[in-house]
Design a protein around this motif. Structure first.
Motif, PDB file in Angstrom:
ATOM      1  N   PHE A   1       0.835  -1.208   0.000  1.00  0.00           N
ATOM      2  CA  PHE A   1       0.000   0.000   0.000  1.00  0.00           C
ATOM      3  C   PHE A   1       0.866   1.252   0.000  1.00  0.00           C
ATOM      4  N   LEU A   2       1.933   1.254   0.814  1.00  0.00           N
ATOM      5  CA  LEU A   2       2.802   2.428   0.900  1.00  0.00           C
ATOM      6  C   LEU A   2       3.570   2.640  -0.397  1.00  0.00           C
ATOM      7  N   GLY A   3       4.037   1.552  -0.995  1.00  0.00           N
ATOM      8  CA  GLY A   3       4.730   1.676  -2.266  1.00  0.00           C
ATOM      9  C   GLY A   3       3.844   2.301  -3.328  1.00  0.00           C
ATOM     10  N   ASN A   4       2.593   1.842  -3.394  1.00  0.00           N
ATOM     11  CA  ASN A   4       1.651   2.431  -4.343  1.00  0.00           C
ATOM     12  C   ASN A   4       1.439   3.908  -4.073  1.00  0.00           C
ATOM     13  N   LEU A   5       1.271   4.259  -2.802  1.00  0.00           N
ATOM     14  CA  LEU A   5       1.028   5.655  -2.451  1.00  0.00           C
ATOM     15  C   LEU A   5       2.133   6.566  -2.934  1.00  0.00           C
ATOM     16  N   PHE A   6       3.374   6.159  -2.712  1.00  0.00           N
ATOM     17  CA  PHE A   6       4.482   7.018  -3.108  1.00  0.00           C
ATOM     18  C   PHE A   6       4.528   7.179  -4.624  1.00  0.00           C
ATOM     19  N   VAL A   7       4.252   6.117  -5.357  1.00  0.00           N
ATOM     20  CA  VAL A   7       4.199   6.212  -6.818  1.00  0.00           C
ATOM     21  C   VAL A   7       3.093   7.170  -7.241  1.00  0.00           C
ATOM     22  N   TYR A   8       1.936   7.108  -6.579  1.00  0.00           N
ATOM     23  CA  TYR A   8       0.834   8.009  -6.922  1.00  0.00           C
ATOM     24  C   TYR A   8       1.233   9.471  -6.701  1.00  0.00           C
ATOM     25  N   VAL A   9       1.929   9.732  -5.609  1.00  0.00           N
ATOM     26  CA  VAL A   9       2.379  11.103  -5.340  1.00  0.00           C
ATOM     27  C   VAL A   9       3.276  11.589  -6.473  1.00  0.00           C
ATOM     28  N   LEU A  10       4.221  10.761  -6.903  1.00  0.00           N
ATOM     29  CA  LEU A  10       5.121  11.143  -7.983  1.00  0.00           C
ATOM     30  C   LEU A  10       4.359  11.355  -9.295  1.00  0.00           C
ATOM     31  N   LEU A  11       3.414  10.484  -9.592  1.00  0.00           N
ATOM     32  CA  LEU A  11       2.688  10.561 -10.856  1.00  0.00           C
ATOM     33  C   LEU A  11       1.719  11.738 -10.910  1.00  0.00           C
ATOM     34  N   LEU A  12       1.031  11.985  -9.801  1.00  0.00           N
ATOM     35  CA  LEU A  12      -0.085  12.929  -9.823  1.00  0.00           C
ATOM     36  C   LEU A  12       0.246  14.318  -9.294  1.00  0.00           C
ATOM     37  N   SER A  13       1.367  14.477  -8.605  1.00  0.00           N
ATOM     38  CA  SER A  13       1.666  15.797  -8.031  1.00  0.00           C
ATOM     39  C   SER A  13       1.763  16.891  -9.093  1.00  0.00           C
ATOM     40  N   PRO A  14       2.291  16.649 -10.317  1.00  0.00           N
ATOM     41  CA  PRO A  14       2.244  17.725 -11.320  1.00  0.00           C
ATOM     42  C   PRO A  14       0.822  18.172 -11.638  1.00  0.00           C
ATOM     43  N   ILE A  15      -0.103  17.209 -11.749  1.00  0.00           N
ATOM     44  CA  ILE A  15      -1.505  17.563 -12.002  1.00  0.00           C
ATOM     45  C   ILE A  15      -2.082  18.311 -10.810  1.00  0.00           C
ATOM     46  N   PHE A  16      -1.792  17.836  -9.611  1.00  0.00           N
ATOM     47  CA  PHE A  16      -2.321  18.477  -8.413  1.00  0.00           C
ATOM     48  C   PHE A  16      -1.835  19.915  -8.287  1.00  0.00           C
ATOM     49  N   TYR A  17      -0.562  20.161  -8.599  1.00  0.00           N
ATOM     50  CA  TYR A  17      -0.050  21.528  -8.479  1.00  0.00           C
ATOM     51  C   TYR A  17      -0.571  22.423  -9.586  1.00  0.00           C
ATOM     52  N   TRP A  18      -0.836  21.844 -10.748  1.00  0.00           N
ATOM     53  CA  TRP A  18      -1.500  22.634 -11.791  1.00  0.00           C
ATOM     54  C   TRP A  18      -2.895  23.037 -11.336  1.00  0.00           C
ATOM     55  N   LEU A  19      -3.611  22.107 -10.725  1.00  0.00           N
ATOM     56  CA  LEU A  19      -4.936  22.423 -10.204  1.00  0.00           C
ATOM     57  C   LEU A  19      -4.855  23.488  -9.123  1.00  0.00           C
ATOM     58  N   LYS A  20      -3.833  23.389  -8.271  1.00  0.00           N
ATOM     59  CA  LYS A  20      -3.667  24.372  -7.200  1.00  0.00           C
ATOM     60  C   LYS A  20      -3.433  25.768  -7.765  1.00  0.00           C
ATOM     61  N   LYS A  21      -2.625  25.877  -8.817  1.00  0.00           N
ATOM     62  CA  LYS A  21      -2.343  27.176  -9.425  1.00  0.00           C
ATOM     63  C   LYS A  21      -3.574  27.761 -10.107  1.00  0.00           C
ATOM     64  N   ASN A  22      -4.476  26.891 -10.519  1.00  0.00           N
ATOM     65  CA  ASN A  22      -5.682  27.337 -11.231  1.00  0.00           C
ATOM     66  C   ASN A  22      -6.922  27.136 -10.372  1.00  0.00           C
ATOM     67  N   ARG A  23      -6.809  27.512  -9.118  1.00  0.00           N
ATOM     68  CA  ARG A  23      -7.873  27.225  -8.161  1.00  0.00           C
ATOM     69  C   ARG A  23      -9.181  27.916  -8.526  1.00  0.00           C
ATOM     70  N   GLU A  24      -9.118  29.038  -9.182  1.00  0.00           N
ATOM     71  CA  GLU A  24     -10.355  29.726  -9.576  1.00  0.00           C
ATOM     72  C   GLU A  24     -10.698  29.479 -11.036  1.00  0.00           C
ATOM     73  N   GLY A  25     -10.071  28.491 -11.637  1.00  0.00           N
ATOM     74  CA  GLY A  25     -10.286  28.234 -13.055  1.00  0.00           C
ATOM     75  C   GLY A  25     -11.497  27.371 -13.347  1.00  0.00           C
ATOM     76  N   LYS A  26     -11.624  27.000 -14.622  1.00  0.00           N
ATOM     77  CA  LYS A  26     -12.797  26.256 -15.079  1.00  0.00           C
ATOM     78  C   LYS A  26     -12.885  24.862 -14.450  1.00  0.00           C
ATOM     79  N   VAL A  27     -11.737  24.211 -14.290  1.00  0.00           N
ATOM     80  CA  VAL A  27     -11.753  22.854 -13.739  1.00  0.00           C
ATOM     81  C   VAL A  27     -12.267  22.872 -12.304  1.00  0.00           C
ATOM     82  N   HIS A  28     -11.782  23.847 -11.527  1.00  0.00           N
ATOM     83  CA  HIS A  28     -12.249  23.950 -10.138  1.00  0.00           C
ATOM     84  C   HIS A  28     -13.744  24.203 -10.086  1.00  0.00           C
TER      85      HIS A  28
END
Length: 352
Positions: free
Chosen positions: A133-160
């Protein structure tokens, strides 16, 4: 496993983590009383207690996905105060280090107990065991953090705005189920409930982690929706499980299990968000203890199995005793060893 650190702490999410890990421990204990438990490396009781498999089979379809949802929620909270580099560093310390340490020093313990109990040669090849479970979690953080930070930068955007609108409606949660439904159909696992070290477990965890983040990112709409519709979600989950149990005799297509799984999860979210978003001394203690307990629980489960299964007492009493032995042993080890020995703390996801 993630800590939901934010100025407005969500105690309900802390409770979700504690409850989910507690149910995971009970589920693992129940496996030792099932005739098939030996095929996946559990120590077995002398007789089977198959009656407990009825509630366990209801739990089995959502016990792991809900942990990934909660972990994604925790990352969303953590990102409010961390840069991308800070998040990766913090998750490496809290997830990757315990994963590698546990794989080297904790997982071998219960396998050695198993080998000794069944008079097998003592040997161990490195493997993640229950810590996959922990191994999967760390991989998910690496894979998805670019998307998550893009979402964070566009917090008032269309996706939000779209996500906020989507989660304000119960039909929006039906839309969320579609990727899970497609995963079940496309991956088509031999057993839906087999998550550990399978592509099914990887992809369903990835989806749950992603949507867990999105539920918090979108604002209060998701929380309000599951609180309002919780009893309907639970009623649908119970109806689907009853149909699976009484009509299909637990032989069910994966797509139906995927639907049932999500209704259980949304119903549980609704109940916990409604009634458990409040601080307590018990929660404060358990929320810190639960991660180390998860890491070490299999060793004490196997040790307890060796001590309790040979006893000439009813199986139901064995089951209760094994729950008590495993839980108390884990908490005592946390309280008097892991918590107090400073150099051990980081290896179990705790700060100095």
């Amino acid at each position: 496993m993630e800590n939901s650190l934010t100025h407005d702490r969500r105690f309900d999410i802390d409770w979700l983590r504690v409850i989910a890990i507690g149910l995971l421990l009970i589920y693992h204990i129940a496996i030792g009383f099932q005739p098939w438990g030996g095929f996946i490396g559990f120590i077995l009781s002398n007789e089977s207690l198959e009656s407990i498999w009825v509630p366990m089979s209801a739990l089995n379809v959502w016990r792991i996905p809900i942990l990934f949802f909660v972990s994604g929620m925790g990352v969303c909270f953590a990102m409010r105060k961390r840069s991308w580099k800070e998040l990766i560093k913090e998750r490496a310390l809290r997830i990757l280090m315990p994963f590698l340490f546990g794989m080297a020093f904790i997982v071998p313990l219960h396998w050695l107990v198993w080998q000794s109990y069944y008079d097998q040669p003592l040997q161990f090849l490195p493997q993640p065991g229950h810590l996959w479970f922990l191994g999967n979690l760390f991989v998910y953080v690496l894979l998805l953090s670019p998307i998550f930070y893009w979402l964070k930068k566009n917090r008032e955007g269309k996706v939000h705005r779209f996500l906020a609108m989507l989660f304000q409606n119960p039909f929006g949660l039906i839309v969320v189920m579609i990727p899970f439904l497609l995963e079940a159909i496309i991956v088509n696992p031999v057993s839906f409930e087999t998550y550990a070290m399978t592509w099914h477990g990887f992809f369903i965890g990835l989806l749950a982690f992603f949507f867990g983040y999105c539920f918090i990112y979108a604002g209060s709409g998701f929380t309000a929706t599951v609180k309002r519709w919780k009893w309907l979600f639970l009623a649908i989950a119970i109806a689907l499980f009853s149909y699976r149990l009484l009509v299909l005799e637990l032989v069910v297509p994966n797509y139906l299990l995927s639907i049932e799984s999500n209704f259980w999860i949304f119903g549980v979210f609704g109940i916990v968000f409604t009634y458990l978003n409040k601080p307590s001394r018990l929660l404060s203690y358990l929320s810190k203890a639960v991660y180390p307990v998860y890491i070490i629980h299999m060793a004490f489960l196997y040790l307890g199995s060796v001590l309790i299964f040979p006893l000439d007492i009813p199986l139901e009493i064995q089951f209760v005793l094994l729950i008590l032995f495993t839980g108390i042993s884990c908490l005592l080890t946390y309280e008097f060893v892991i918590k107090r020995v400073k150099f051990l703390r980081p290896f179990f996801g705790l700060t100095y």
